[in-house]
Design a protein around this motif. Structure first.
Motif, PDB file in Angstrom:
ATOM      1  N   GLN A 133      68.821  60.761  29.223  1.00 15.25           N
ATOM      2  CA  GLN A 133      70.233  61.042  28.968  1.00 15.25           C
ATOM      3  C   GLN A 133      70.582  62.490  29.284  1.00 15.25           C
ATOM      4  O   GLN A 133      71.692  62.788  29.739  1.00 15.25           O
ATOM      5  CB  GLN A 133      70.580  60.729  27.509  1.00 15.25           C
ATOM      6  CG  GLN A 133      70.285  59.304  27.069  1.00 15.25           C
ATOM      7  CD  GLN A 133      70.856  58.269  28.007  1.00 15.25           C
ATOM      8  OE1 GLN A 133      72.063  58.257  28.279  1.00 15.25           O
ATOM      9  NE2 GLN A 133      70.007  57.397  28.521  1.00 15.25           N
ATOM     10  N   LEU A 134      69.636  63.393  29.031  1.00 17.07           N
ATOM     11  CA  LEU A 134      69.867  64.818  29.286  1.00 17.07           C
ATOM     12  C   LEU A 134      69.634  65.192  30.749  1.00 17.07           C
ATOM     13  O   LEU A 134      69.945  66.315  31.161  1.00 17.07           O
ATOM     14  CB  LEU A 134      68.956  65.661  28.393  1.00 17.07           C
ATOM     15  CG  LEU A 134      69.230  65.586  26.884  1.00 17.07           C
ATOM     16  CD1 LEU A 134      68.122  66.299  26.112  1.00 17.07           C
ATOM     17  CD2 LEU A 134      70.592  66.199  26.560  1.00 17.07           C
ATOM     18  N   GLY A 135      69.041  64.294  31.512  1.00 12.45           N
ATOM     19  CA  GLY A 135      68.783  64.557  32.921  1.00 12.45           C
ATOM     20  C   GLY A 135      67.644  65.518  33.178  1.00 12.45           C
ATOM     21  O   GLY A 135      67.602  66.176  34.226  1.00 12.45           O
ATOM     22  N   VAL A 136      66.678  65.612  32.241  1.00  7.50           N
ATOM     23  CA  VAL A 136      65.561  66.552  32.404  1.00  7.50           C
ATOM     24  C   VAL A 136      64.282  65.848  32.834  1.00  7.50           C
ATOM     25  O   VAL A 136      63.228  66.472  32.873  1.00  7.50           O
ATOM     26  CB  VAL A 136      65.322  67.344  31.101  1.00  7.50           C
ATOM     27  CG1 VAL A 136      66.512  68.238  30.793  1.00  7.50           C
ATOM     28  CG2 VAL A 136      65.023  66.411  29.932  1.00  7.50           C
ATOM     29  N   ASN A 137      64.361  64.573  33.134  1.00  6.09           N
ATOM     30  CA  ASN A 137      63.232  63.817  33.664  1.00  6.09           C
ATOM     31  C   ASN A 137      63.611  63.200  34.992  1.00  6.09           C
ATOM     32  O   ASN A 137      64.783  62.859  35.220  1.00  6.09           O
ATOM     33  CB  ASN A 137      62.817  62.702  32.705  1.00  6.09           C
ATOM     34  CG  ASN A 137      61.600  63.055  31.883  1.00  6.09           C
ATOM     35  OD1 ASN A 137      61.141  64.191  31.884  1.00  6.09           O
ATOM     36  ND2 ASN A 137      61.065  62.085  31.175  1.00  6.09           N
TER      37      ASN A 137
END
Length: 257
Positions: A133-137
């Motif tokens: 959801q945070l876009g860090v993966n």
């Protein structure tokens, strides 16, 4: 000056060099490649969340050749484990008992391993979801093998190989050697955990955090019990669920990855 005083500094240097070489041939090398892979993803066009991290991919369009490559990759990936056990055999005692990878307590090892898998797996899913959801993966593809008869057995073998390699090297061997080098307990745990997180960086920052936390838990467990086998069981269960589940279940179930 006694013989012991004369040889102790050299012995520590030898152990330190040995540890660096074992890591350089195994998961330390993987950590370097993972950092380069993450850098490539971050500097590519598009955000990290639009990049893909693929595991267990096909190596050939010819099925039997692909199977051969898969089995060879699994077998050779375990050579650093044999090297680590061989080097530990120079110490007093049986290295299998030192690492806790013998079969003296199968029931206890299975039960503890299943408990650890549940402890790590459920929060891990939540963390992966949050990271997505945070876009860090990057988008994770746990299994990319063709739908052939040998795909599931190979994925199970790959899960076992990952578990044995990581838990023996990053927990059993590394913790043992760092304690022999008189590292402080906190530094030992942090080093093991950060190494575990670092070779997962190719998946993104969420994978780094999740695996580092797993590394803390596993290191503490080993220091308390002196047994790697439950960690191998737990890691195998987690990877089998991830690899085989992704391979067999509908792909739209995993859109959140």
């Amino acid at each position: 000056m006694t013989v012991e005083q004369h040889t102790r500094p050299e012995s520590r240097r030898v152990l330190g060099t040995e540890t660096l070489l074992v890591l350089g041939l195994s998961l330390g090398q993987s950590a370097v490649y993972a950092m380069v892979s993450l850098t490539a993803k971050l500097t590519a066009d598009g955000p990290l969340s639009k990049q893909t991290a693929s595991l267990n991919t096909s190596q050939s369009a010819r099925p039997w050749l692909d199977l051969t490559y898969q089995l060879l990759g699994i077998a050779f990936a375990l050579l650093p484990v044999l090297l680590a056990v061989h080097l530990l055999a120079r110490d007093p005692g049986d290295p299998a008992r030192t690492l806790g990878v013998d079969l003296r307590r199968p029931g206890s090892d299975l039960a503890r391993g299943a408990g650890l898998a549940a402890l790590i797996g459920l929060p891990g899913l939540a963390l992966f979801w949050a990271a997505a959801q945070l876009g860090v993966n990057a988008t994770l593809v746990p299994a990319g093998l063709p739908p052939l008869w040998w795909a599931v057995p190979v994925l199970v073998l790959a899960a076992v190989q990952n578990a044995v390699l990581e838990e023996v090297i990053v927990v059993g061997y590394l913790v043992t050697r760092l304690r022999q080098l008189r590292w402080r307990l906190g530094a030992v745990i942090a080093t093991s955990a950060l190494l575990r997180g670092s070779y997962h960086l190719y998946q993104g920052f969420g994978a780094f955090v999740g695996n580092a936390v797993m590394g803390v838990v596993f290191s503490l467990f080993y220091l308390r019990t002196r047994r790697v086998m439950p960690l191998i069981v737990a890691h195998t269960l987690l990877d089998v669920v991830a690899f085989v589940g992704y391979s067999l279940l509908p792909k739209d179930w995993f859109d959140w990855l």
